[in-house]
Design a protein around this motif. Structure first.
Motif, PDB file in Angstrom:
ATOM      1  N   GLU A 185      -1.780  47.451  43.444  1.00  0.00           N
ATOM      2  CA  GLU A 185      -1.861  46.657  42.416  1.00  0.00           C
ATOM      3  C   GLU A 185      -3.152  46.880  41.669  1.00  0.00           C
ATOM      4  N   GLY A 186      -4.104  47.764  42.075  1.00  0.00           N
ATOM      5  CA  GLY A 186      -5.355  47.645  41.509  1.00  0.00           C
ATOM      6  C   GLY A 186      -5.360  48.803  40.213  1.00  0.00           C
ATOM      7  N   TYR A 187      -6.337  49.844  40.438  1.00  0.00           N
ATOM      8  CA  TYR A 187      -6.738  50.340  39.093  1.00  0.00           C
ATOM      9  C   TYR A 187      -6.425  52.007  39.353  1.00  0.00           C
ATOM     10  N   HIS A 188      -5.502  52.252  40.043  1.00  0.00           N
ATOM     11  CA  HIS A 188      -5.326  53.773  40.040  1.00  0.00           C
ATOM     12  C   HIS A 188      -4.809  54.226  38.854  1.00  0.00           C
ATOM     13  N   ARG A 189      -5.054  55.543  38.722  1.00  0.00           N
ATOM     14  CA  ARG A 189      -4.566  56.379  37.384  1.00  0.00           C
ATOM     15  C   ARG A 189      -3.289  56.920  37.497  1.00  0.00           C
ATOM     16  N   ALA A 190      -2.789  57.290  38.589  1.00  0.00           N
ATOM     17  CA  ALA A 190      -1.686  57.974  38.944  1.00  0.00           C
ATOM     18  C   ALA A 190      -0.272  57.263  38.632  1.00  0.00           C
ATOM     19  N   GLU A 191       0.504  57.944  37.893  1.00  0.00           N
ATOM     20  CA  GLU A 191       1.846  57.243  37.475  1.00  0.00           C
ATOM     21  C   GLU A 191       2.509  56.828  38.557  1.00  0.00           C
ATOM     22  N   ASP A 192       2.484  57.897  39.638  1.00  0.00           N
ATOM     23  CA  ASP A 192       3.260  57.632  40.858  1.00  0.00           C
ATOM     24  C   ASP A 192       2.496  57.583  42.120  1.00  0.00           C
ATOM     25  N   VAL A 193       2.479  56.314  42.819  1.00  0.00           N
ATOM     26  CA  VAL A 193       1.240  56.268  43.859  1.00  0.00           C
ATOM     27  C   VAL A 193       1.779  57.189  45.035  1.00  0.00           C
ATOM     28  N   ASP A 194       2.836  57.857  45.029  1.00  0.00           N
ATOM     29  CA  ASP A 194       3.122  58.666  46.151  1.00  0.00           C
ATOM     30  C   ASP A 194       2.207  60.003  45.783  1.00  0.00           C
ATOM     31  N   ASP A 195       1.745  60.380  44.736  1.00  0.00           N
ATOM     32  CA  ASP A 195       0.584  61.306  44.412  1.00  0.00           C
ATOM     33  C   ASP A 195      -0.536  61.263  44.903  1.00  0.00           C
ATOM     34  N   ILE A 196      -0.972  59.958  45.521  1.00  0.00           N
ATOM     35  CA  ILE A 196      -2.235  59.365  46.036  1.00  0.00           C
ATOM     36  C   ILE A 196      -2.161  59.679  47.650  1.00  0.00           C
ATOM     37  N   PRO A 197      -3.046  60.436  48.088  1.00  0.00           N
ATOM     38  CA  PRO A 197      -3.209  60.484  49.518  1.00  0.00           C
ATOM     39  C   PRO A 197      -3.285  59.307  50.233  1.00  0.00           C
ATOM     40  N   GLN A 198      -2.692  58.860  51.226  1.00  0.00           N
ATOM     41  CA  GLN A 198      -2.555  57.545  51.805  1.00  0.00           C
ATOM     42  C   GLN A 198      -1.922  57.703  53.297  1.00  0.00           C
ATOM     43  N   ASP A 199      -2.315  56.698  54.150  1.00  0.00           N
ATOM     44  CA  ASP A 199      -1.417  56.845  55.391  1.00  0.00           C
ATOM     45  C   ASP A 199      -0.552  55.638  55.241  1.00  0.00           C
ATOM     46  N   ALA A 200      -0.934  54.406  54.325  1.00  0.00           N
ATOM     47  CA  ALA A 200      -0.011  53.386  54.120  1.00  0.00           C
ATOM     48  C   ALA A 200      -0.312  52.696  52.884  1.00  0.00           C
ATOM     49  N   ARG A 201       0.462  51.995  52.471  1.00  0.00           N
ATOM     50  CA  ARG A 201       0.455  51.390  51.003  1.00  0.00           C
ATOM     51  C   ARG A 201       1.127  49.865  51.227  1.00  0.00           C
ATOM     52  N   PHE A 202       0.279  48.850  50.455  1.00  0.00           N
ATOM     53  CA  PHE A 202       0.941  47.632  50.189  1.00  0.00           C
ATOM     54  C   PHE A 202       0.745  47.015  49.022  1.00  0.00           C
ATOM     55  N   SER A 203       1.475  45.993  48.562  1.00  0.00           N
ATOM     56  CA  SER A 203       1.277  45.179  47.303  1.00  0.00           C
ATOM     57  C   SER A 203       1.067  43.894  47.492  1.00  0.00           C
ATOM     58  N   ASP A 204       1.254  43.331  48.612  1.00  0.00           N
ATOM     59  CA  ASP A 204       1.018  41.981  49.028  1.00  0.00           C
ATOM     60  C   ASP A 204       0.078  41.879  50.341  1.00  0.00           C
ATOM     61  N   TYR A 205      -0.923  41.194  50.240  1.00  0.00           N
ATOM     62  CA  TYR A 205      -1.857  41.066  51.366  1.00  0.00           C
ATOM     63  C   TYR A 205      -1.326  40.485  52.553  1.00  0.00           C
ATOM     64  N   ASP A 206      -0.020  39.864  52.518  1.00  0.00           N
ATOM     65  CA  ASP A 206       0.431  39.324  53.594  1.00  0.00           C
ATOM     66  C   ASP A 206       0.695  40.349  54.761  1.00  0.00           C
ATOM     67  N   VAL A 207       0.903  41.427  54.393  1.00  0.00           N
ATOM     68  CA  VAL A 207       1.415  42.560  55.373  1.00  0.00           C
ATOM     69  C   VAL A 207       0.339  43.542  55.794  1.00  0.00           C
ATOM     70  N   LEU A 208      -1.054  43.229  55.015  1.00  0.00           N
ATOM     71  CA  LEU A 208      -2.023  44.241  55.497  1.00  0.00           C
ATOM     72  C   LEU A 208      -2.542  44.148  56.904  1.00  0.00           C
ATOM     73  N   VAL A 209      -2.652  43.058  57.545  1.00  0.00           N
ATOM     74  CA  VAL A 209      -2.918  42.767  58.950  1.00  0.00           C
ATOM     75  C   VAL A 209      -2.324  43.799  59.801  1.00  0.00           C
ATOM     76  N   ALA A 210      -1.121  43.437  59.652  1.00  0.00           N
ATOM     77  CA  ALA A 210      -0.083  44.117  60.637  1.00  0.00           C
ATOM     78  C   ALA A 210      -0.164  46.011  60.301  1.00  0.00           C
ATOM     79  N   ILE A 211      -0.543  46.511  58.847  1.00  0.00           N
ATOM     80  CA  ILE A 211      -0.750  47.756  58.569  1.00  0.00           C
ATOM     81  C   ILE A 211      -1.795  48.345  59.107  1.00  0.00           C
ATOM     82  N   VAL A 212      -3.125  47.537  59.123  1.00  0.00           N
ATOM     83  CA  VAL A 212      -4.381  47.972  59.408  1.00  0.00           C
ATOM     84  C   VAL A 212      -4.350  48.096  61.029  1.00  0.00           C
ATOM     85  N   ALA A 213      -3.549  47.076  61.760  1.00  0.00           N
ATOM     86  CA  ALA A 213      -3.577  47.399  63.263  1.00  0.00           C
ATOM     87  C   ALA A 213      -2.881  48.540  63.569  1.00  0.00           C
ATOM     88  N   ARG A 214      -1.862  48.972  62.744  1.00  0.00           N
ATOM     89  CA  ARG A 214      -1.129  50.094  63.240  1.00  0.00           C
ATOM     90  C   ARG A 214      -1.900  51.356  62.824  1.00  0.00           C
TER      91      ARG A 214
END
Length: 220
Positions: A185-214
């Motif tokens: 939900e931030g300031y990325h420029r890519a039209e498709d977030v799949d084009d940004i190298p990542q290990d995980a993604r999120f749009s809601d901070y409620d799920v971040l703790v579980a993602i980071v733990a993994r």
């Protein structure tokens, strides 16, 4: 030690409206037409000098004006950096949960350190972070790996999970070998977030703790 490092603009805070206002005050001082918010949002992420270079190009100004514009912009911005800025929903709750679970936390941003610390304090979240490295703290800015390494050093952590919102943050994580969680939900420029190298993604901070733990478990 479990460590997590956050970008600031577009990740913890939506600061584009205040940056937009300061840019347009800078342009007004040069008798130039204002730029719209979406344009400025697309310019954010590489630090103030690059921001001003993009503004110069957009308004047909002389490249030699950059340093004076950086100074003028910072004067406007640092005088009132959080009038229109907001925390993204769920940020404070997530930070509290990370703290309660024993995570060491830091901030790595291309925004200058002084206004970064001022904004964290304004929102009452400065106490969560044991390290804050800004765009003027070390001799390099993201995507150079030095700022992230500096945060790890201050935290006393050999490794960390990095959370950011942009291609710049993704490249910085790759340069340091860190796992990267993309806030979409931030300031990325890519039209498709799949084009940004990542290990995980999120749009809601409620799920971040579980993602980071993994992601942290994958580093072990």
């Amino acid at each position: 030690m479990k460590a997590i490092i956050f970008d600031l603009d577009g990740t913890l805070i939506d600061s584009a409206p205040d940056i937009h206002a300061a840019v347009n005050r800078t342009l007004a001082g040069l008798d130039r037409e204002a730029l719209d918010l979406d344009t400025i949002r697309a310019f954010i992420g590489d630090g103030v000098p690059v921001l001003m270079e993009r503004v110069i190009k957009a308004r047909g100004l002389e490249p030699g004006q950059r340093d004076a514009m950086v100074e003028a912009f910072l004067g406007h911005y640092e005088a009132d950096p959080a009038t229109l800025t907001t925390l993204y929903p769920g940020v404070e709750d997530a930070l509290e949960q990370f703290r309660d679970e024993g995570w060491a936390m830091g901030v790595c941003t291309n925004k200058p350190e002084a206004p970064s610390r001022a904004i964290l304090k304004t929102f009452g979240i400065d106490g969560f972070f044991s390290a804050v490295v800004g765009g003027d703290t070390v001799e390099a800015r993201k995507p150079d790996p030095k700022p992230l390494h500096a945060v790890c050093e201050q935290l006393g952590a050999k490794q960390a999970v990095f959370v950011g919102d942009s291609e710049i943050d993704a490249a910085t994580a790759q340069a340091t070998g860190m796992r990267f969680a993309l806030f979409t939900e931030g300031y990325h420029r890519a039209e498709d977030v799949d084009d940004i190298p990542q290990d995980a993604r999120f749009s809601d901070y409620d799920v971040l703790v579980a993602i980071v733990a993994r992601l942290a478990d994958e580093l072990r």
